[in-house]
Design a protein around this motif. Structure first.
Motif, PDB file in Angstrom:
ATOM      1  N   MET A   1       0.622  -1.239  -0.232  1.00 37.29           N
ATOM      2  CA  MET A   1       0.044   0.372   0.064  1.00 37.29           C
ATOM      3  C   MET A   1       0.804   1.415   0.021  1.00 37.29           C
ATOM      4  SD  MET A   1      -2.928   1.122   2.707  1.00 37.29           S
ATOM      5  CE  MET A   1      -3.544   0.004   2.645  1.00 37.29           C
ATOM      6  N   LYS A   2       0.882   2.250  -0.861  1.00 37.39           N
ATOM      7  CA  LYS A   2       1.313   3.191  -1.059  1.00 37.39           C
ATOM      8  C   LYS A   2       0.450   4.520  -0.351  1.00 37.39           C
ATOM      9  CE  LYS A   2       4.080   2.815  -5.148  1.00 37.39           C
ATOM     10  NZ  LYS A   2       4.603   3.122  -5.782  1.00 37.39           N
ATOM     11  N   LYS A   3       1.436   5.878   0.503  1.00 36.32           N
ATOM     12  CA  LYS A   3       0.151   6.881   1.218  1.00 36.32           C
ATOM     13  C   LYS A   3       1.339   8.399   1.345  1.00 36.32           C
ATOM     14  CE  LYS A   3      -2.221   4.231   4.609  1.00 36.32           C
ATOM     15  NZ  LYS A   3      -3.883   5.453   4.278  1.00 36.32           N
ATOM     16  N   ARG A   4       1.043   8.238   1.285  1.00 37.74           N
ATOM     17  CA  ARG A   4       1.894   9.788   1.564  1.00 37.74           C
ATOM     18  C   ARG A   4       2.468  10.632   2.580  1.00 37.74           C
ATOM     19  NH1 ARG A   4       0.746  15.716   0.823  1.00 37.74           N
ATOM     20  NH2 ARG A   4       2.504  16.746   0.153  1.00 37.74           N
ATOM     21  N   LEU A   5       3.313  10.551   2.946  1.00 32.57           N
ATOM     22  CA  LEU A   5       4.058  11.397   4.165  1.00 32.57           C
ATOM     23  C   LEU A   5       4.112  12.957   3.725  1.00 32.57           C
ATOM     24  CD1 LEU A   5       5.013  10.553   6.996  1.00 32.57           C
ATOM     25  CD2 LEU A   5       7.768  10.764   5.214  1.00 32.57           C
ATOM     26  N   ILE A   6       3.463  12.842   5.448  1.00 35.64           N
ATOM     27  CA  ILE A   6       3.804  15.120   5.823  1.00 35.64           C
ATOM     28  C   ILE A   6       4.671  15.150   6.939  1.00 35.64           C
ATOM     29  CG2 ILE A   6       2.639  16.893   6.264  1.00 35.64           C
ATOM     30  CD1 ILE A   6      -0.023  15.706   5.092  1.00 35.64           C
ATOM     31  N   SER A   7       6.157  15.333   5.789  1.00 33.16           N
ATOM     32  CA  SER A   7       6.861  16.021   7.269  1.00 33.16           C
ATOM     33  C   SER A   7       7.230  16.501   7.786  1.00 33.16           C
ATOM     34  CB  SER A   7       8.037  15.043   6.743  1.00 33.16           C
ATOM     35  OG  SER A   7       8.641  14.979   5.490  1.00 33.16           O
ATOM     36  N   SER A   8       8.307  16.747   9.211  1.00 32.79           N
ATOM     37  CA  SER A   8       8.821  18.317   9.369  1.00 32.79           C
ATOM     38  C   SER A   8       9.773  18.220  10.140  1.00 32.79           C
ATOM     39  CB  SER A   8       7.888  19.056   9.869  1.00 32.79           C
ATOM     40  OG  SER A   8       7.341  18.775  10.893  1.00 32.79           O
TER      41      SER A   8
END
Length: 114
Positions: A1-8
């Motif tokens: 499964m692919k997901k988008r990462l929001i990182s900081s």
């Protein structure tokens, strides 16, 4: 499964945070290794990552952590959870731990450029 990462990355507090896009709420936050925490949703699926003392935990300069090109791979079965993190093309962290967290059998690819 692919997901988008929001990182900081917060250089002052040396903390890395990553939230998996389209995930809401968190049921529990588990330490999978010293300083690395994996958040799980109500279905026990990973939905966030938090690392305190990130430059020390990953043993890399803070400047590298400012790179927004982050990828995380999580593979899990009933016995083990494998967690791998890349910044740019550099593998900065990898851990295999017992799956004491009731995470179901999954294979995730989470990418900031997805």
């Amino acid at each position: 499964m692919k997901k988008r990462l929001i990182s900081s990355y917060d250089e002052e507090n040396d903390t890395f945070t990553g939230k998996f896009d389209d995930e809401k709420g968190m049921l529990a936050d588990y330490s999978i290794c010293d300083g690395v925490f994996l958040g799980l949703n109500k279905d026990n699926f990973p939905n966030s990552v938090y690392v305190e003392g990130a430059s020390e935990v990953f043993n890399i300069p803070k400047e590298v952590l400012e790179n927004p090109n982050v990828k995380i791979f999580i593979d899990c079965d009933n016995i083990f959870l494998d967690f791998h993190m890349f910044i740019g093309d550099l593998k900065i962290f990898s851990v295999k731990c017992r799956n004491h967290f009731a995470v179901p059998e999954i294979s995730f690819s989470i990418d900031s450029n997805y």
